[in-house]
Design an enzyme around this catalytic site. Structure first.
Site, PDB file in Angstrom:
ATOM      1  N   HIS A  42     110.179  51.668  78.125  1.00  0.00           N
ATOM      2  CA  HIS A  42     110.550  52.730  79.070  1.00  0.00           C
ATOM      3  C   HIS A  42     112.048  52.964  78.893  1.00  0.00           C
ATOM      4  O   HIS A  42     112.794  52.020  78.629  1.00  0.00           O
ATOM      5  CB  HIS A  42     110.385  52.310  80.531  1.00  0.00           C
ATOM      6  CG  HIS A  42     108.993  52.022  80.991  1.00  0.00           C
ATOM      7  ND1 HIS A  42     108.471  50.761  81.034  1.00  0.00           N
ATOM      8  CD2 HIS A  42     108.036  52.832  81.501  1.00  0.00           C
ATOM      9  CE1 HIS A  42     107.242  50.812  81.525  1.00  0.00           C
ATOM     10  NE2 HIS A  42     106.952  52.056  81.817  1.00  0.00           N
ATOM     11  N   ASP A  56      98.067  42.189  85.221  1.00  0.00           N
ATOM     12  CA  ASP A  56      98.664  42.256  83.879  1.00  0.00           C
ATOM     13  C   ASP A  56      98.765  40.891  83.200  1.00  0.00           C
ATOM     14  O   ASP A  56      99.820  40.502  82.704  1.00  0.00           O
ATOM     15  CB  ASP A  56     100.071  42.877  83.941  1.00  0.00           C
ATOM     16  CG  ASP A  56     100.054  44.369  84.211  1.00  0.00           C
ATOM     17  OD1 ASP A  56      99.058  45.022  83.847  1.00  0.00           O
ATOM     18  OD2 ASP A  56     101.038  44.872  84.778  1.00  0.00           O
ATOM     19  N   ASP A  89      96.789  45.036  89.757  1.00  0.00           N
ATOM     20  CA  ASP A  89      97.084  45.058  88.327  1.00  0.00           C
ATOM     21  C   ASP A  89      97.898  43.800  88.000  1.00  0.00           C
ATOM     22  O   ASP A  89      99.117  43.832  87.977  1.00  0.00           O
ATOM     23  CB  ASP A  89      97.898  46.337  88.060  1.00  0.00           C
ATOM     24  CG  ASP A  89      97.919  46.761  86.611  1.00  0.00           C
ATOM     25  OD1 ASP A  89      97.160  46.192  85.820  1.00  0.00           O
ATOM     26  OD2 ASP A  89      98.709  47.666  86.286  1.00  0.00           O
ATOM     27  N   ASP A 116     114.031  50.542  81.064  1.00  0.00           N
ATOM     28  CA  ASP A 116     114.116  49.091  80.837  1.00  0.00           C
ATOM     29  C   ASP A 116     114.985  48.740  79.633  1.00  0.00           C
ATOM     30  O   ASP A 116     115.391  47.597  79.508  1.00  0.00           O
ATOM     31  CB  ASP A 116     112.757  48.363  80.818  1.00  0.00           C
ATOM     32  CG  ASP A 116     111.697  48.987  79.953  1.00  0.00           C
ATOM     33  OD1 ASP A 116     110.602  49.208  80.475  1.00  0.00           O
ATOM     34  OD2 ASP A 116     111.957  49.243  78.776  1.00  0.00           O
ATOM     35  N   GLU A 166      93.911  50.749  79.281  1.00  0.00           N
ATOM     36  CA  GLU A 166      94.372  49.398  79.644  1.00  0.00           C
ATOM     37  C   GLU A 166      93.251  48.631  80.344  1.00  0.00           C
ATOM     38  O   GLU A 166      92.634  49.138  81.279  1.00  0.00           O
ATOM     39  CB  GLU A 166      95.602  49.515  80.555  1.00  0.00           C
ATOM     40  CG  GLU A 166      96.106  48.169  81.049  1.00  0.00           C
ATOM     41  CD  GLU A 166      97.496  48.258  81.673  1.00  0.00           C
ATOM     42  OE1 GLU A 166      98.340  49.030  81.174  1.00  0.00           O
ATOM     43  OE2 GLU A 166      97.731  47.558  82.666  1.00  0.00           O
ATOM     44  N   GLU A 172      97.704  57.485  80.189  1.00  0.00           N
ATOM     45  CA  GLU A 172      97.153  56.146  80.459  1.00  0.00           C
ATOM     46  C   GLU A 172      96.436  56.120  81.804  1.00  0.00           C
ATOM     47  O   GLU A 172      97.073  56.133  82.859  1.00  0.00           O
ATOM     48  CB  GLU A 172      98.304  55.128  80.447  1.00  0.00           C
ATOM     49  CG  GLU A 172      97.862  53.696  80.652  1.00  0.00           C
ATOM     50  CD  GLU A 172      99.022  52.709  80.522  1.00  0.00           C
ATOM     51  OE1 GLU A 172      99.885  52.885  79.643  1.00  0.00           O
ATOM     52  OE2 GLU A 172      99.059  51.754  81.323  1.00  0.00           O
ATOM     53  N   HIS A 205      93.394  48.269  84.143  1.00  0.00           N
ATOM     54  CA  HIS A 205      93.170  49.551  84.819  1.00  0.00           C
ATOM     55  C   HIS A 205      91.681  49.900  84.817  1.00  0.00           C
ATOM     56  O   HIS A 205      91.162  50.443  85.789  1.00  0.00           O
ATOM     57  CB  HIS A 205      93.950  50.663  84.130  1.00  0.00           C
ATOM     58  CG  HIS A 205      95.428  50.463  84.152  1.00  0.00           C
ATOM     59  ND1 HIS A 205      96.309  51.336  83.579  1.00  0.00           N
ATOM     60  CD2 HIS A 205      96.196  49.478  84.686  1.00  0.00           C
ATOM     61  CE1 HIS A 205      97.551  50.909  83.750  1.00  0.00           C
ATOM     62  NE2 HIS A 205      97.505  49.766  84.414  1.00  0.00           N
TER      63      HIS A 205
HETATM   64  C1  XLS Z   1     101.317  50.243  84.920  1.00  0.00           C
HETATM   65  C2  XLS Z   1     101.210  50.708  83.545  1.00  0.00           C
HETATM   66  C3  XLS Z   1     102.554  50.836  82.844  1.00  0.00           C
HETATM   67  C4  XLS Z   1     102.448  51.716  81.635  1.00  0.00           C
HETATM   68  C5  XLS Z   1     103.777  52.159  81.106  1.00  0.00           C
HETATM   69  O1  XLS Z   1     100.379  49.784  85.523  1.00  0.00           O
HETATM   70  O2  XLS Z   1     100.368  49.850  82.840  1.00  0.00           O
HETATM   71  O3  XLS Z   1     103.050  49.585  82.520  1.00  0.00           O
HETATM   72  O4  XLS Z   1     101.749  51.086  80.617  1.00  0.00           O
HETATM   73  O5  XLS Z   1     104.477  52.908  82.027  1.00  0.00           O
HETATM   74 NI    NI Z   2     100.035  49.964  80.768  1.00  0.00          NI
HETATM   75 NI    NI Z   3      99.113  48.423  84.156  1.00  0.00          NI
END
Ligand code: XLS
Ligand code: NI
Ligand code: NI
Length: 442
Positions: free
Chosen positions: A100, A308, A306, A103, A267, A231, A270
């Site tokens: 991003h 992750d 999420d 970041d 993802e 996404e 998600h």
């Molecule tokens: C958030 C998203 C984010 C995207 C990029 O849940 O996964 O990380 O991949 O902005």
């Molecule tokens: Ni993502």
């Molecule tokens: Ni995510």
């Protein structure tokens, strides 16, 4: 400077290795189904979780030890982080990364200042990319963290917020092109709503499409030749995210004439939040010709957000790689680890364990999927299950050469359908386990 003095480049040592910092399954040069594992998997490390994650959560302070990071918002700190990031990615042998705008470089008090910060960090990234040969899978603008985006970015009720977001996208596209990025991504962020009492949904969706069209047009102006990704994510932060799942995204893209420049970045976490399996989302995008890339992670099915987490489940990675291969493999996309180490895994070395495990889980999944495809048993089962469509009445229905009265006539003569065959779900699940266990024993 080295941030990981004790870590050597991670090497392939084969399944019998018990070295925690070696690959058992990922052998980058090995050719599987006509392509090297490196080219099949196109691994990518994310900048945000891996280099900007702190371990803070709603209940507690940062926990992650990152001795190279002074915690400040200075440009110097951001530049130092770049060197560390490339050391990690180089040692992992990851060919790609994703970022991003916010970041890699600090936010600014004004748009101009934020852009100057980017201009001070991007040359360091360029230098490291040249030194290592690591490439940018995609760039994206963070249109969700700053308070100005409280009501959304492209879908904000305030036109100035749209203008700011658009400016941020423009700059981030410039950065992505300067870094040779292969794709440019939009994740919905705060593009959604909590409540229809204050929301004009139609107008917000029109504005979202407007931003995407502006980006596509600008891409042509600056010679961006990659794909745009969108996404899907169903909730978090807003209750109703506009890009809720693959089907919703594709419908949106089609409604606003955006299917040509865009593909989906799917993802895992998600997908599960949307109440789907990852394989379902991939299959849905794949069959519509809209499968672009994946954010590789996993959620915890007992937690509803999420999380992750790094993917380690080889059943999951098998499903993912089988579906990716089925739809032709990655073109511009890749396996992007949008995953973060747990708050409790606070030592820098945990970043290596996490990525090595994720890469190996995907490499293993690729091997199982290739065995399934080469053997053909599963594909044959499905083909055979639908064989009544290959000729006779089935072929006539499929090619549109029969109408309702003729179908009725056919069935009146026949009286009843022939005996149906079992779906054989349990048998097939056993076959899948056989492939996994045989690959592990090979
Ligand atoms: C958030 C998203 C984010 C995207 C990029 O849940 O996964 O990380 O991949 O902005
Ligand atoms: Ni993502
Ligand atoms: Ni995510």
């Amino acid at each position: 400077m080295t941030a990981f003095p004790d870590v050597s480049p991670i090497a392939y040592e084969g399944p019998e290795s018990d070295n925690p910092l070696a690959f058992r399954w990922y052998n980058p040069e090995e050719v599987i189904l006509g392509k090297t594992m490196r080219d099949h998997l196109r691994f990518s490390v994310v900048y945000w979780h891996t280099f900007r994650g702190t371990g803070a959560d709603p209940f507690g302070a940062p926990t992650l030890q990152r001795p190279w990071d002074d915690g400040s918002d200075s440009v110097e700190n951001a530049q130092r982080r770049v060197r560390v990031a490339f050391e990690l990615m180089e040692k992992l042998g990851a060919p790609y990364f994703a970022l991003h705008d916010r970041d890699i470089a600090p936010e600014g008090a004004t748009l101009a200042e934020a852009n100057r910060h980017l201009d001070a960090v991007v040359p360091v990234i360029q230098e490291e990319m040249q030194r290592t040969g690591i490439k940018l899978l995609w760039g994206t603008a963070n249109l969700f963290s700053h308070p100005r985006y409280v009501h959304g970015a492209a879908t904000s009720c305030d036109a100035d917020v749209f203008a700011y977001a658009a400016s941020q996208v423009k700059k981030c596209m410039d950065v992505t092109v300067a870094l040779g990025g292969e794709n440019y991504l939009f994740w919905g962020g705060r593009e959604g709503y909590q409540n229809l009492w204050n929301t004009d949904m139609k107008r917000e969706l029109d504005h979202l499409a407007r931003l995407l069209h502006l980006a596509v047009d600008y891409g042509k102006q600056i010679g961006f030749t990659g794909k745009f990704f969108i996404e899907p994510k169903p909730k978090e932060p807003t209750k109703h995210q506009y890009d809720s799942d693959a089907a919703a995204c594709i419908n949106f893209l089609r409604a606003y004439d955006l299917t040509e420049p865009f593909r989906l970045n799917i993802e895992t976490n998600h997908a599960t939040l949307a109440g789907h399996e990852m394989m379902h989302e991939l299959e849905y995008a794949g069959m519509q010709g809209m499968l672009g890339s994946i954010d590789a992670n996993t959620g915890d099915l007992l937690l509803g957000w999420d999380t992750d987490q790094f993917p380690t489940n080889v059943y999951l990675t098998t499903q993912i790689m089988l579906t990716i291969l089925k739809w032709g493999g990655f073109r511009t996309g890749g396996v992007n680890f949008d995953a973060k180490v747990r708050r409790e895994s606070f030592e820098p070395i945990d970043l290596f364990y996490a990525h090595v495990g994720g890469m190996d889980a995907f490499a293993f999944g690729l091997r199982v999927a290739a065995a399934m495809i080469e053997d053909g048993k599963l594909g044959e089962f499905i083909k055979n299950r639908y064989r009544s469509w290959d000729s006779g009445i089935g072929a006539q229905i499929e090619n549109g050469s029969i109408d309702l009265p003729a179908l009725e006539q056919y069935m009146l003569e026949k009286g009843e359908v022939d005996a149906l065959a079992s779906g054989r779900q349990e048998y097939l699940e056993n076959v899948v386990n056989d492939y996994i266990l045989r690959t592990a024993r090979r």
